[in-house]
Design a protein around this motif. Sequence first.
Motif, short mmCIF file in Angstrom:
data_model
loop_
_atom_site.label_atom_id
_atom_site.label_comp_id
_atom_site.label_asym_id
_atom_site.label_seq_id
_atom_site.Cartn_x
_atom_site.Cartn_y
_atom_site.Cartn_z
N PRO A 139 -6.39 1.56 15.81
CA PRO A 139 -5.85 -0.12 15.93
C PRO A 139 -4.85 -0.49 14.39
O PRO A 139 -5.60 -0.21 13.56
N ASP A 140 -4.12 -0.83 14.51
CA ASP A 140 -2.93 -1.17 13.72
C ASP A 140 -2.54 -2.73 14.06
O ASP A 140 -1.54 -3.41 14.70
N GLY A 141 -3.72 -3.87 13.98
CA GLY A 141 -3.71 -5.10 13.87
C GLY A 141 -3.28 -5.29 16.02
O GLY A 141 -4.28 -4.65 16.51
N ASP A 142 -3.32 -6.33 16.49
CA ASP A 142 -3.69 -6.91 17.93
C ASP A 142 -2.52 -5.50 19.32
O ASP A 142 -2.99 -5.79 19.92
N GLU A 143 -1.40 -5.41 17.80
CA GLU A 143 -0.17 -4.81 18.49
C GLU A 143 0.49 -3.76 18.33
O GLU A 143 1.69 -3.19 18.96
N GLY A 144 -0.47 -2.79 17.81
CA GLY A 144 0.12 -1.62 18.03
C GLY A 144 -1.00 -0.87 16.97
O GLY A 144 -2.13 -0.84 17.13
N TRP A 145 -1.15 0.88 16.92
CA TRP A 145 -1.05 1.87 16.45
C TRP A 145 -1.03 2.48 15.04
O TRP A 145 0.98 2.56 15.43
N LEU A 146 -1.85 3.05 14.47
CA LEU A 146 -0.98 4.27 13.26
C LEU A 146 -1.74 5.67 14.12
O LEU A 146 -2.78 6.17 14.58
N ILE A 147 -0.56 7.04 13.67
CA ILE A 147 -1.25 7.97 14.29
C ILE A 147 -1.86 8.45 13.19
O ILE A 147 -1.04 8.37 11.89
N VAL A 148 -3.06 9.04 13.12
CA VAL A 148 -4.11 9.18 11.85
C VAL A 148 -3.36 9.66 11.19
O VAL A 148 -3.18 9.78 9.40
N ASP A 149 -3.24 11.39 11.23
CA ASP A 149 -2.55 12.27 10.29
C ASP A 149 -0.50 12.17 9.75
O ASP A 149 -0.23 13.57 9.72
N TYR A 150 -0.84 11.07 10.04
CA TYR A 150 1.10 11.27 10.70
C TYR A 150 1.32 11.46 9.10
O TYR A 150 2.34 12.30 9.14
N ALA A 151 1.41 10.37 8.34
CA ALA A 151 1.24 10.90 6.21
C ALA A 151 1.40 11.89 6.17
O ALA A 151 1.85 12.38 5.43
N ARG A 152 0.66 12.98 6.01
CA ARG A 152 0.55 14.37 6.00
C ARG A 152 0.89 15.51 6.59
O ARG A 152 1.36 15.78 6.03
N ASP A 153 1.56 15.06 7.60
CA ASP A 153 1.96 16.11 8.93
C ASP A 153 3.77 15.46 8.88
O ASP A 153 4.19 16.57 8.90
N GLN A 154 4.07 14.63 8.74
CA GLN A 154 5.46 14.59 8.75
C GLN A 154 6.18 13.82 7.45
O GLN A 154 5.64 12.99 6.31
N THR A 155 7.28 13.95 7.41
CA THR A 155 8.42 12.98 6.66
C THR A 155 8.42 12.24 6.71
O THR A 155 8.59 10.87 7.81
N SER A 156 7.77 11.10 5.82
CA SER A 156 8.01 9.16 5.95
C SER A 156 10.15 8.90 5.82
O SER A 156 10.81 9.52 5.38
N ARG A 157 10.01 7.52 6.17
CA ARG A 157 11.07 6.76 5.95
C ARG A 157 11.79 7.17 4.57
O ARG A 157 12.81 7.18 4.48
N GLU A 158 11.48 7.11 3.79
CA GLU A 158 11.58 6.64 2.42
C GLU A 158 12.45 8.01 1.70
O GLU A 158 13.13 8.49 1.22
N GLU A 159 11.00 9.12 2.62
CA GLU A 159 11.32 10.46 1.70
C GLU A 159 13.20 10.86 2.77
O GLU A 159 14.33 11.63 2.35
#
Length: 181
Positions: free
Chosen positions: A70-90
């Motif tokens: 859970p990420d606040g009341d209105e959303g969620w985070l995919i837990v392994d996303y930062a490890r597996d995917q390319t970030s917006r900044e990259e």
Amino acid sequence: MADARIPERYLLDKRVLRLSHEARSSLFMATTWSMSNRTDGRVERADLALIPTFSAPCVPELIAQGLWAPDGDEGWLIVDYARDQTSREEFEVLENARRREREKKRRQRARSDSMYPGTIPGDGPGGQHRQGKSKARQEQGQDEGEAVDQRTGVVTEWPTAVPGRPGESVELSPGVWSEAS
């Protein structure tokens, strides 16, 4: 263009293996959706309807298996996303590098065009890219006798060199090399 990655380790990850088929499909589609929308793994409640084939009733299952948080009341985070995917900044860094390379190439081409006006990209400094026989060689009568396959441009018969002056026939003595030897 970017592609989302479904890690190979998911083949052995108990969290993924314990998911229902519907929840596993929803996880993969949410990951792909997040990648294409550059959300860095954040999925908002209002986004669920935008994710193709996503099943909203699977969210508690994804949270229970530790794949979403859970990420606040209105959303969620995919837990392994930062490890597996390319970030917006990259992605922004890569896009800026590509843009700089395109501009550099454009400047090089413009400089090349001004140095050699009338040339075609890929031509040499003289502006004439030779393919097959040159006009000058054809006009001088050179290359006559070459049989060239018109479809492939490959020389199939080479002219025979004969010693002596052009147009002069030479008799060969016995024991001297000839074409038949």
